[in-house]
Design a protein around this motif. Sequence first.
Motif, mmCIF file in Angstrom:
data_model
loop_
_atom_site.group_PDB
_atom_site.id
_atom_site.type_symbol
_atom_site.label_atom_id
_atom_site.label_comp_id
_atom_site.label_asym_id
_atom_site.label_seq_id
_atom_site.Cartn_x
_atom_site.Cartn_y
_atom_site.Cartn_z
ATOM 1 N N SER B 51 0.835 -1.202 0.000
ATOM 2 C CA SER B 51 0.000 0.000 0.000
ATOM 3 C C SER B 51 0.866 1.247 0.000
ATOM 4 N N GLN B 95 -7.527 0.546 -0.040
ATOM 5 C CA GLN B 95 -7.711 -0.736 0.640
ATOM 6 C C GLN B 95 -8.956 -0.727 1.532
ATOM 7 N N ASP B 172 -6.091 -1.311 -4.661
ATOM 8 C CA ASP B 172 -5.436 -1.907 -3.493
ATOM 9 C C ASP B 172 -6.309 -3.028 -2.943
ATOM 10 N N GLU B 173 -5.898 -4.257 -3.193
ATOM 11 C CA GLU B 173 -6.617 -5.453 -2.772
ATOM 12 C C GLU B 173 -8.100 -5.406 -3.130
#
Lengths: 372, 262
Positions: B51, B95, B172-173
């Motif tokens: 991140s 995220q 992000d994810e």
Amino acid sequence: MPRRKETANIPKAVWKGDSGKTALEISGDWKLGVQPEISGEGDVGWPDTFVTDRLGTFDSTLPAYLLRKVREVGIESPPLDGLREDLRGLMELALKVPERGDAKSRNEDLHSITRLGMKSSKKWLSLMSFLEFTGDTVLAILRFAVGKAGFRARDFWLTVQECGVNALPIVALISFLIGMILAFVGNVQLASFGASLYIADLVGIAMVREMGVMMTAIIMSGRTGAAFAAHIGSMNANQEIDALKTFGFNPFDFLVLPRLFALVLMMPLLTIYANVIGILGGMLVAAGVGIPPKLFLTEMLTIVDLTQGSLGVIKSVFFGVAIAIAGCYHGMRSGSSSAAVGEATTRAVVSSITVIIILDSAFAVIFTFLEI
Amino acid sequence: MSDLTPDPEAKISVRGLTMAYGSFVVMTDLNFDIREKDIFIIMGGSGCGKSTLLRQMIGLMEPKKGEVFYNGASFTAAQDAERMAFIRRFGVMYQTGALWSSMTLAENITMPLEEHTELKPKEILDLARYKLALVGLSGYEDYYPDQVSGGMNKRAGIARALALDPEVLFLDEPGAGLDPLSSQRLDELILRLRDSLGSTFVIVTHELASIFAIANNSVFLDTVTRTQGATGDPKHLRDDSTNEAVRLFLNRGETTDTATTS
Ligand SMILES: Nc1ncnc2c1ncn2[C@@H]1O[C@H](COP(=O)(O)OP(=O)(O)OP(=O)(O)O)[C@@H](O)[C@H]1O
Ligand SMILES: [Mg+2]
């Protein structure tokens, strides 16, 4: 019978050093609450081998003890030869991820004078960043003036509603009571001179010059300043401010300006409202001690003219700026945990009330010089 | 010392990047290139700095050392206005979702459109509806982020990242917290967007299935050495990487010496 067994299996850790090689013999049952017997520890460092033939059962105390030794000695991958398989597995797992090598513990072994210095330079830095924030606010206002800063009109109107209309009841209640208190306290003294009529002057001047604006400002710091800090702080915690930045919004224009404008617009209005309600409160008490409202009003207006009446309103604009900036500043600088948001809220309220009192004293000096 | 000039062919080049929080150095000396239309994966163990790398690439954090280049021009050294022009072409999904909590899902998408386009309100709303439909959230336009589930928040975050049809999408994810079907739909969505819009994707993910399904390039961040373990196509890295940690990661820790002996 069980007692004998316990004494037989007392947990032991014995360091043995022969011919330059050290061995650590661990034996007994390691159990939470049973003090292990440790001997020969000294500063031999990490043992080269372990002897665990007579080790019984163990809980977390044993691996925790070993891990502490590892950290004390400061080696990254210590040899674990001779450790029993189960214990070894746990230790390997515990040592798999290296400790974060960071300034975490460094603070503890600093000299107290160094720490004092760090504290004071931190205070200085936070003062500087507050001033920087104020400067940024001015720049944002200039950007807005030339039409380059934008925010959602809805945000502005919502804040207006929140710090205007929604604040009316509490402002009314507090200033009505303050007006009554002033009249009561004044009457105690004035009645003994037979000058009860001058309650009107006292209440009028005190409300319009000081109490109306002061009470409004304190209520608004607790209500609105705190809400600004909490809202912006939790937006920060949740990366919402990052998201604004990456869409090309200036978080400053977007979050600070509508709040600042709304509060600066509403503060004078609330102050006028508070003044009127406070005077009504005084009037009620005065009527109780035999001064009819009409007489009260006539007497009051001989001294409360437009100049006097505008002083509190002028101050309220500055107080509004102070509350909005303190709230937004602490929100923007908030850390990203929920505790940090709470702390930011507290700081916002404390610092805005402090700034308000300081500003008010400054105004008192200025007005005295101007002989108003 | 590595060569610090960007690859002229690459869409994004990272050169000699060192990232740190204060004195805590997260990663040192990262060097990799992302070509146009790549689906580029940033992978590595939890907490290794994925991140953080993303934040550096989109300018939310300044590198301690090194530079990030877009189309051969330095992003790190760019002035504010120039940087803004770059940022306008990014879409980012965070995220934690990071939807603006005081707005509905639709408003989250319409706000950037209102700011950056000249479209009429109705057209903007249609666009927002479409973006939400892409991620399977038709009908949730007027819900607030706290009224939908965690996975739905995530998907709405992806929809918002798509708002301006960005050239480069940073996710992000995106797959974490999604059920297998939604996660497969997401893979499909990514491939389709790449093919139709020609977007470049930079994705942080741990999901091996999805890595092998969509990625054609990647970088592996190694927690132990604090630098990049390898960069390249994950399928090649899985079988042929010389770095043990990379092979372990891409084979779920199941590789022993097979890769070297066979
Ligand atoms: N604000 C911060 N201040 C200091 N250290 C931080 C901060 N944010 C992250 N870190 C540290 O930086 C390292 C990398 O964090 P990062 O969030 O980039 O990890 P990640 O690879 O995204 O992990 P995950 O897969 O769990 O999301 C971690 O060791 C973390 O402790
Ligand atoms: Mg992460």
